[in-house]
Design an enzyme around this catalytic site. Structure first.
Site, PDB file in Angstrom:
ATOM      1  N   ASN A 163       0.844  -1.191   0.000  1.00 39.35           N
ATOM      2  CA  ASN A 163       0.000   0.000   0.000  1.00 39.35           C
ATOM      3  C   ASN A 163       0.878   1.239   0.000  1.00 39.35           C
ATOM      4  O   ASN A 163       1.636   1.451   0.950  1.00 39.35           O
ATOM      5  CB  ASN A 163      -0.878   0.027   1.255  1.00 39.35           C
ATOM      6  CG  ASN A 163      -1.645   1.329   1.385  1.00 39.35           C
ATOM      7  OD1 ASN A 163      -2.570   1.580   0.616  1.00 39.35           O
ATOM      8  ND2 ASN A 163      -1.274   2.168   2.332  1.00 39.35           N
ATOM      9  N   GLU A 164       0.812   1.994  -1.069  1.00 37.83           N
ATOM     10  CA  GLU A 164       1.507   3.297  -1.115  1.00 37.83           C
ATOM     11  C   GLU A 164       2.963   3.209  -0.687  1.00 37.83           C
ATOM     12  O   GLU A 164       3.486   4.135  -0.092  1.00 37.83           O
ATOM     13  CB  GLU A 164       0.832   4.298  -0.171  1.00 37.83           C
ATOM     14  CG  GLU A 164      -0.459   4.822  -0.638  1.00 37.83           C
ATOM     15  CD  GLU A 164      -0.930   6.028   0.177  1.00 37.83           C
ATOM     16  OE1 GLU A 164      -0.233   6.450   1.106  1.00 37.83           O
ATOM     17  OE2 GLU A 164      -2.007   6.526  -0.150  1.00 37.83           O
TER      18      GLU A 164
HETATM   19  O1  AHR Z   1      -7.323   6.846   3.339  1.00 40.06           O
HETATM   20  C1  AHR Z   1      -6.470   7.271   4.355  1.00 40.06           C
HETATM   21  C2  AHR Z   1      -5.023   6.891   4.101  1.00 40.06           C
HETATM   22  O2  AHR Z   1      -4.550   7.519   2.958  1.00 40.06           O
HETATM   23  C3  AHR Z   1      -4.751   5.448   3.826  1.00 40.06           C
HETATM   24  O3  AHR Z   1      -4.625   4.718   4.982  1.00 40.06           O
HETATM   25  C4  AHR Z   1      -3.458   5.465   3.104  1.00 40.06           C
HETATM   26  O4  AHR Z   1      -3.315   4.412   2.209  1.00 40.06           O
HETATM   27  C5  AHR Z   1      -3.445   6.820   2.447  1.00 40.06           C
HETATM   28  O5  AHR Z   1      -2.317   7.516   2.762  1.00 40.06           O
END
Ligand code: AHR
Length: 841
Positions: free
Chosen positions: A566-567
């Site tokens: 994730n990211e």
């Molecule tokens: O949606 C909030 C946050 O935004 C999520 O946890 C993350 O993936 C992004 O930075």
């Protein structure tokens, strides 16, 4: 040996000092210039790599000024991302390398490269000694700060003041590239700042317009059948205190100050619990009900839980109460009461707990005699003997689909109303967690509630994990949506800080960009494979599938897609670990689709390297994220038109239009999202899935704004953005019909404010046309439809979302006056509206 090392170290230091003392002698030629690379100590070094340029080495021009061509990416969110003493070096192959110290405490350097000083690859982080493995430009003894090895120069610049940096001679085209980049960013920022509320000036003399929309069946293309879904993250109390219907707060007595990073001294095992006057409440951990749930309450009087600022009960409704208890000398029968604010009993029963050392689980039912929004739960004991209690739980029987340990009915229902095709869970940041110790481990979230492993939440509260993987999968099934679990890629959140307690010397760096070591990776990869087995396997042959069956779901859950990462910072540490997980999954389950990640932005180093890497590995889908101003969505309507078809697809997993001034979900932000989604739908042959973020926020506990659905203990506020999602979810198609727009006013400002998309729902044959009119004037549309003469009796439904731009609470209404004649659908779209026409033939 030691002596030799000392001599070498001495020579290195002398050399460093000598080159630092050199002075810069200008030697530019007609087609070359000088650049000065530096940073400042402003904002406690929360800065970046800046440049100034000069043709003669005397007169310097700041670029930007202070435009950060690289920003420190190390450390926790925000001000911890710092930069010290950047140093540049151009390799023989023309590639620039840059190192800088991301911290003044740790002996580490950040390392990155670029062909042009503009596009930098994601940073990797090395100890001083490890840097040698990557570059020989800064060869040094491990204790010497390598960023100081190249000559430094002091300059006084008008914005930055007196700063220290390095001078390099470059072709003038390099300077031009830097200047162009600043101009590009400035232009983008200008476009991004476009607001609908400023339209009075922009469209001063605009009269109502007429628009023709041509839809043709020629070129009809298949599109994703799972385009619109939801992304559920346990943020802003979305799970405990939110969708998870448990009414007792801190039921496991496992709140810990660490959950909130030690900010609230009251946040501990007895949080939300009190005892009646004269009684005492203590916390113990000797002989607990389970090692994963070590703390329990020790009381000698009535114990009271206040829920999340009160417990909501409704007259006549039934509530399941359960707890674990024991008493050495007291009566085994304890009273259970729901009380209103004045102490009046509004529901009552009794339970029998264990005797002596033996814990016993007791369950019963309470029926509320009155409505109350601020009730408390009391466990009433007589006398002053000692009692132990743990896992005290109160659930409404009316949960979504009447599931035990289920979801709050009203909240789950508004999700179902959106008709989501998939649910991504358990989060973005929550999935990869705050340091390796905080990674969301799915195995910790299944099985008996008392044996699950609670964890702290990166959004600074507590996760009981009562809403765990089994419940997530079941919710998906109840919503008719595909499950899309996201697992960390063996690295924690790139903005986290916490060290991994298992770290051994030689392991990748701590926290944040540090990943799991080889041993941890082996276990972790097995966890990922076990998840697929648990979800899809045969209980007769698979241990994990049997656990699923024993929990109540013998049939496979039908998991087809999993997310990995994730990211994340697309560093080498990430790429190595992603590859290991991905290869293992594909080797064992070739059909399983894997969603990779390309960082947190729609451009930049993670996005570019993430895409390069995903294409190289032929990853099925990548997860893009962007939270941008409304103007970004208005000005990027062609974002996916240029994406390559036939390879890796896109999951736009997190996005929303965000105002920088006040983070609200308004008609303005919602219309910009609707406008953008029309364009996404047009590209749904390459965009496979899309989900807004964040989904839920509890009022008073909100960690992020804007959100799609706000709620408190008893009510829900559906935002304009929610209605946009619902309109898309309820009006999905499986094929796209080419759609073009012609407007009576041809000025660019006008034409670019309209978007339309037409899909066919192949199950019903319905044609669905969506039109976003983001103009401040009414718009008479004529939609030429590819329907046959025999379909002239088709029925039309038209729903429109419109309102004051700043309004935060509007619902779609029926648009009256839409008529279909000779294949042409005519209607008048209100100013600032999003309309969906469904033509049922
Ligand atoms: O949606 C909030 C946050 O935004 C999520 O946890 C993350 O993936 C992004 O930075």
């Amino acid at each position: 040996m030691k002596i030799l090392r000392k001599i070498l170290l001495g020579i290195t230091i002398m050399y460093a000092a000598a080159i630092q003392a050199q002075t810069f002698v200008p030697q530019a030629t007609a087609d070359s210039a000088y650049i000065f690379s530096y940073t400042t100590d402003k904002n406690n070094h929360h800065t970046g790599l800046y440049f100034a340029w000069s043709t003669d080495g005397t007169i310097w021009h700041e670029i930007g000024p202070e435009h950060a061509f690289i920003s420190g990416d190390y450390g926790n969110w925000g001000p911890e991302k710092r930069m010290f003493t950047p140093s540049l070096h151009k390799r023989a192959d023309g590639v620039w390398e840059c190192i800088f110290r991301p911290s003044d405490k740790e002996e580490i350097v950040a390392y990155t490269t670029t062909p042009d000083l503009v596009h930098w690859i994601p940073q990797d982080y090395f100890s001083f000694a490890e840097l040698k493995k990557r570059s020989n430009a800064w060869h040094t003894e491990s204790k010497t700060d390598p960023t100081l090895l190249f000559p430094k120069q002091k300059l006084t610049l008008s914005t930055s003041g007196t700063v220290t940096g390095e001078v390099h001679r470059v072709p003038f085209a390099t300077v031009q590239g830097l200047l162009n980049e600043v101009a590009r960013v400035r232009h983008n920022n200008e476009m991004n700042s476009e607001r609908l509320i400023d339209d009075a000036r922009r469209f001063k003399d605009l009269k109502p317009v007429k628009t023709t929309i041509n839809v043709t069946a020629e070129g009809e293309k298949a599109i994703s059948n799972r385009l619109l879904g939801i992304f559920f993250e346990d943020i802003s109390y979305a799970a405990d205190g939110g969708l998870y219907a448990e009414l007792v707060q801190n039921r496991d007595f496992e709140y810990h100050p660490r959950d909130q990073r030690y900010r609230d001294p009251k946040w501990k095992s007895d949080y939300a619990w009190t005892v009646e006057e004269g009684a005492t409440l203590a916390i113990d951990s000797i002989n607990p009900i389970h090692k994963n749930n070590p703390h329990y309450a020790v009381v000698n009087g009535t114990l009271i839980n206040s829920g999340w600022d009160g417990i909501v009960v409704r007259k006549g409704e039934k509530y399941d109460i359960s707890l674990w208890g024991r008493t050495a000398k007291g009566r085994q029968e304890v009273g259970i009461q729901l009380r209103d604010e004045k102490g009046n009993i509004i529901a009552e029963t009794s339970l029998t707990i264990g005797k002596g050392d033996k814990w016993r689980k007791a369950s019963g039912v309470l029926t509320a005699k009155a409505d109350n929004d601020k009730a408390q739960l009391a466990i009433v004991v007589e006398g002053n003997e000692t009692y132990h209690f743990d896992m005290v739980s109160l659930f409404p029987q009316k949960t979504f689909k009447n599931r035990k340990n289920g979801m709050r009915n009203d909240l789950a229902k508004v999700l179902a109303d959106m008709k989501p095709r998939f649910v991504r869970f358990p989060g973005g940041c929550v999935a990869h967690g705050d340091g390796l110790d905080n990674l969301y481990r799915w195995k910790n979230t299944i099985g008996p509630l008392e044996a699950r492993v609670p964890n702290w939440n990166i959004w600074r509260y507590h996760q009981t994990v009562g809403l765990g993987y089994y419940e997530y999968f079941q919710l998906c099934e109840d919503l008719g949506a595909e499950p899309l679990p996201v697992l960390a890629a063996g690295v924690p959140c790139q903005n986290s800080c916490c060290p991994n307690s298992n770290r051994k010397s030689g392991d990748p760096l701590l926290g944040q960009q540090g990943g799991m070591n080889d041993e941890e990776m082996q276990t972790y990869i097995q966890d990922v494979l076990d998840l697929i087995e648990w979800a899809n396997g045969d209980p007769k042959t698979s241990h994990w599938a049997k656990m699923r069956a024993d929990a109540g779901h013998p049939k496979p859950f039908g998991l087809e897609t999993i997310g990995i990462g994730n990211e994340d910072l697309i560093s080498k540490v990430f790429e190595e670990r992603f590859t290991k997980i991905y290869d293992a999954v594909k080797a064992r389950y070739p059909e399983m689709q894997v969603v990779g990640t390309v960082g947190p932005f729609w451009e930049g180093s993670d996005y570019e390297e993430g895409w390069r890497f995903a294409k190289e590995k032929n990853v099925d889908i990548v997860d893009e994220h962007y939270y941008c101003p409304p103007g970004w969505f208005l000005n990027h309507s062609d974002f996916y038109d240029h994406y390559q078809r036939g390879g890796t697809k896109v999951y736009l997993g997190e996005y929303s239009a965000q105002l920088s001034t006040h983070r609200v979900n308004s008609i303005e932000t919602a219309l910009c999202e609707a406008f953008y989604l029309c364009n996404v739908e047009r590209n749904a042959d390459v965009v496979e899935m899309v989900s807004y973020a964040p989904l839920f926020a509890k009022r008073g506990y909100t960690r992020w704004n804007p959100d799609m659905i706000y709620f408190d203990n008893s009510s829900i506020t559906l935002t304009p953005g929610y209605h946009v999602q619902k309109l898309f979810g309820n009006n999905a198609g499986q094929s796209y019909l080419p759609t073009t727009i012609q407007v009576s006013d041809l000025s660019h400002n006008v034409t670019r404010r309209l978007a339309a998309s037409c899909v066919r729902d192949t199950s019903t044959g319905d044609i669905i046309v969506k039109v976003a009119n983001l103009l401040p004037v009414d718009n008479e549309v004529a939609i030429n439809l590819p329907i046959t003469a025999a379909s002239q009796s088709a029925t039309i439904t038209a729903e429109t979302l419109t309102g004051e731009l700043e309004s935060q609470q509007v619902t779609p209404t029926t648009l009256s006056g839409a008529v279909l004649k000779n294949n042409i659908l005519k209607a008048k779209l209100p100013a600032y509206s999003f309309t969906v026409f469904r033509i049922s033939q």
